[in-house]
Design an enzyme around this catalytic site. Structure first.
Site, mmCIF file in Angstrom:
data_model
loop_
_atom_site.group_PDB
_atom_site.id
_atom_site.type_symbol
_atom_site.label_atom_id
_atom_site.label_comp_id
_atom_site.label_asym_id
_atom_site.label_seq_id
_atom_site.Cartn_x
_atom_site.Cartn_y
_atom_site.Cartn_z
ATOM 1 N N GLU A 62 0.788 -1.292 -0.039
ATOM 2 C CA GLU A 62 0.081 0.071 -0.007
ATOM 3 C C GLU A 62 1.027 1.127 0.107
ATOM 4 O O GLU A 62 0.770 2.195 -0.840
ATOM 5 C CB GLU A 62 -0.913 -0.046 1.223
ATOM 6 C CG GLU A 62 -1.621 1.238 1.352
ATOM 7 C CD GLU A 62 -1.855 1.372 2.806
ATOM 8 O OE1 GLU A 62 -1.215 2.391 3.548
ATOM 9 O OE2 GLU A 62 -2.831 0.846 3.440
ATOM 10 N N ASP A 123 -5.980 -4.022 -3.216
ATOM 11 C CA ASP A 123 -6.155 -2.281 -3.173
ATOM 12 C C ASP A 123 -4.687 -1.989 -3.794
ATOM 13 O O ASP A 123 -4.424 -0.919 -4.839
ATOM 14 C CB ASP A 123 -6.467 -1.638 -1.670
ATOM 15 C CG ASP A 123 -5.580 -1.879 -0.629
ATOM 16 O OD1 ASP A 123 -4.721 -2.826 -0.728
ATOM 17 O OD2 ASP A 123 -5.520 -0.943 0.029
#
Length: 386
Positions: A62, A123
């Site tokens: 991330e 993500d």
């Protein structure tokens, strides 16, 4: 450097009269002190982005993906190259075109450094693919686009599953480690602007369908206007339900859902419905109530005081709805909290502030089809190190 970061936060569309450098044709330049401050604090020379608030001083896919995005927004090609090289070498074994990156890297119990969890996080994979695709387009670098397409294709193959009674949906992790009858989902993993861009790049892929299900998910899980951190799709009920582990709680993951919604292009067909479904923070702030750290999304009851990063994440959300009083209140609250801080902000809060403030300052926007629209010509020169 901290004083410069505070000055950058003060320079917003609500405070254009503050002093600043002047571009000969476009007026005040756009501050980048918060990006340079973030880079000095969190990015090693080799491109590793460090979260110092964990015992392992870990790095995550991330963090690396957000670093790629911010480097592109600020036209910082050297930083982009270093972050990409470290991510490839350490999270993907030098084979980013063939494997999705491990999500967590840091100091192991034996004192050695390396991968702590080899599973990818979807993500991060989407943000990495997006940053590469847009870097290829904006910097006219075909190799970046090719690598972005490889990452995107692998995410579609490994992290998108056909959920019975729903259709194709992005899972938080590979479908090889997921199964029903309750399929866990994370709504904050699905920025609609990224899904729009992916559909343009890969019209035969799952991304338009995933976007449709994302809106349905948000509408179904926000009875009081607050999004949950996690939810699930029930095969038995053919419906979105509360997550069995995290329950109906909205906090550090969910705050990004309002951020992504606020930054959607004004002509995105889902924008009005999405902002309507996410009306909880709007209603609170319009009544001058404090933003809570945790919300029971089933009842709307909150507890705790939200950290300053939450206010940063809400800046685009409030601007998109024309709530200038609430926006001014949050900007003042951010300045007050930063001035009173006795230590550097945690990594995640700085990320949220950087996303929200850079968008509010006009350093970047997302087009109708999700394309990144940076304002490179108006960026202020980077300040010299103190």
């Amino acid at each position: 450097m901290r004083r410069r970061c505070l000055a950058a936060l003060a320079l917003s569309p609500l405070a254009v009269a503050l002093p600043g450098a002047v571009h000969p044709t476009t007026g005040p330049c756009l501050p980048i002190g918060d990006w340079t401050g973030f880079a000095e604090r969190h990015i090693q020379r080799d491109g590793r982005i460090i979260d110092f608030d964990t015992p392992e001083h870990h790095s995550t896919s991330e963090g690396q993906s957000y670093g790629l995005f911010f480097a592109l927004v600020h036209n910082d090609r050297p930083a982009f190259d270093r972050i990409l090289q470290w991510t490839d070498a350490n999270l993907a074994g030098g084979r980013l075109a063939q494997r999705l990156p491990a999500w967590r890297w840091g100091r192991k119990p034996d004192g050695q450094w390396g991968v702590l969890d080899d599973n990818p996080a979807s993500d991060s994979d989407l943000w990495i693919a997006y940053a590469l695709l847009e870097a290829g387009r904006l910097w006219n670098h075909p190799a970046f686009r090719s690598l972005g397409r490889d990452v995107l294709a692998r995410a579609a193959r490994e992290e998108v599953a056909h959920l019975p009674g729903l259709g194709r949906m992005l899972l938080p992790w590979p479908r090889s480690v997921a199964s029903g009858p309750l399929w866990r989902l994370n709504p904050s993993y699905l920025p609609l602007q990224l899904l729009r861009r992916f559909h343009q790049e890969d019209p035969e892929g799952p991304w338009r369908e995933v976007a449709q299900h994302t809106l349905h998910m948000v509408e179904a899980t926000t009875p009081h206007g607050f999004a949950p951190d996690w939810c699930a799709w029930s095969e038995s009920w053919r419906a979105f339900v509360a997550d069995a582990e995290k329950r109906a709680v909205g906090s550090y993951d969910a705050i990004r859902i309002y951020l992504w919604a606020g930054m959607l292009h004004a002509q995105d067909p889902t924008r009005a419905a999405l902002l309507k479904a996410l009306g909880g923070p709007r209603n609170l702030l319009q009544h001058k109530a404090a933003l809570p750290e945790f919300v029971d999304t089933d009842t709307g009851a909150g507890r705790g005081t939200a950290p300053v990063g939450f206010s940063g994440a809400l800046l685009p959300y409030l601007q998109a709805q024309g709530l200038q009083d609430a926006l001014a209140q949050q900007l003042a609250w951010i300045r007050e909290r930063l001035q009173a801080a006795s230590s550097p902000l945690p990594y995640y809060e700085r990320v949220l502030l950087l996303f929200g403030q850079a968008w509010l300052d006009g350093r970047y926007a997302f087009g109708r089809n999700g394309e990144l629209q940076p304002e490179w010509r108006r960026l202020c020169p980077a300040p010299h190190s103190a």
